[in-house]
Design an enzyme around this catalytic site. Structure first.
Site: not given
Ligand code: GLY
Length: 310
Positions: A176, A204-207, A227-228, A230
């Site tokens: 990220t 899919r949606v992350g953090d 970052t990582g 999510g």
């Molecule tokens: N940290 C980015 C994601 O998991 O989408």
């Protein structure tokens, strides 16, 4: 606080040793932090973080914008988030197909609408009013070849379910890009942008677009950008939790270390990195992955400090 100002950025955390070229990666970080810092000298924290993330999106080196990874279906679906600590204004976008600068899309949501987060088709329709267009350059032959290799490896594994694929995801570079800045007036801002991770499911949606999970900024306290993986940052509401540690009296460095030790004890090693800033102009970073690209440029530095590994 007395005019301390500066910017810290990251280019993603993960198993970086075999997936990046350290020279071009470091140079990409250096360029982004210098561009962000210039905006900070002339303007405000919000402009600085947007600029730094824009430069990383445009570089094609990082997992954001032009360099974003692909979903399991071979699509480029990007997310971004932005927060202004002076007003707690937030703008965020998720699941935008082929948008080269999602951080500018997030800024458009913040400035032009009454919403904080817009996704998918509706977001694309709105953004088209402001000149955003899908860019076919986000899906390249080289990326499709990489996807094919990763997919083969994934499918040949004993465990095929995405939710059980932590070991595989850990072995991939999951990045990220993000930036945090504090300006001369003490305004704090956070920006973050990502393609997610290779083989994520379409939709899919992350953090990254979730305020409090992937980013948080509040004047008078500080900010954090994660970052990582999510899903873990969302489950811990990691960035808000980290800023609460700063509020309770920890400096930025201790708060970053504490946050990552919570992640590690909950979800294990190889999962997450974070950058932080506090209202005194202190900064911090911590990660439990092999590496995390980062660059820092504070008021008193003669040049940026750039690092990837310990
Ligand atoms: N940290 C980015 C994601 O998991 O989408």
């Amino acid at each position: 606080m007395g005019g301390e100002y500066g910017i810290i950025i990251h280019g993603g955390a993960g198993a970086l040793r075999n997936t990046i070229n350290p020279e071009s990666y470091s140079e990409g970080l250096r360029r982004a932090v210098i561009s962000g810092f210039r905006k900070l000298e002339d303007g405000c924290a919000l402009e600085a973080v947007v600029e730094a993330v824009y430069v990383m999106e445009e570089s094609g080196i990082f997992n954001a914008g032009l360099g974003c990874c692909l979903t399991a279906e071979g699509t480029a679906e990007v997310d971004a988030g932005l927060m202004d600590g002076s007003s707690l204004a937030v703008g965020a976008v998720a699941s935008l197909k082929n948008i080269r600068h999602p951080i500018l899309a997030a800024k458009t949501i913040m400035e032009r609408t009454d919403h904080v987060l817009m996704v998918g088709e509706g977001a694309m329709r709105l953004l088209s009013l402001y000149g955003f267009k899908p860019d076919p350059e986000l899906v390249t032959e080289a990326k499709l070849r990489r996807l094919h290799e990763l997919r083969e490896k994934w499918l040949s594994g004993a465990d095929r379910k995405m939710s059980k694929n932590r070991e595989i995801v850990k072995a991939l570079s999951h990045g990220t890009v993000g930036a945090l800045a504090i300006d001369r007036k003490g305004n704090v801002a956070a920006a973050v942008s990502t393609g997610g991770y290779w083989l994520k499911l379409s939709g899919r949606v992350g953090d990254t677009p979730i305020a409090g999970s992937g980013f948080y900024a509040e004047n008078g306290v500080g900010g954090a950008v994660a970052t990582g993986i999510g899903e873990y940052a969302i489950r811990l509401t990691l960035c808000r939790r980290t800023v609460e540690l700063i509020r309770s009296g920890l400096n930025a460095k201790l708060a970053a270390d504490r946050a990552i030790s919570v992640v590690t004890s909950t979800f294990g090693e190889g999962t997450m990195g974070i950058i932080t800033i506090d209202q005194q102009g202190g900064y911090g970073y911590s990660y439990n992955t092999e590496g995390m690209g980062r660059a820092i440029m504070m008021k008193d530095f003669s040049e940026p400090v750039v690092g990837i590994f310990q």
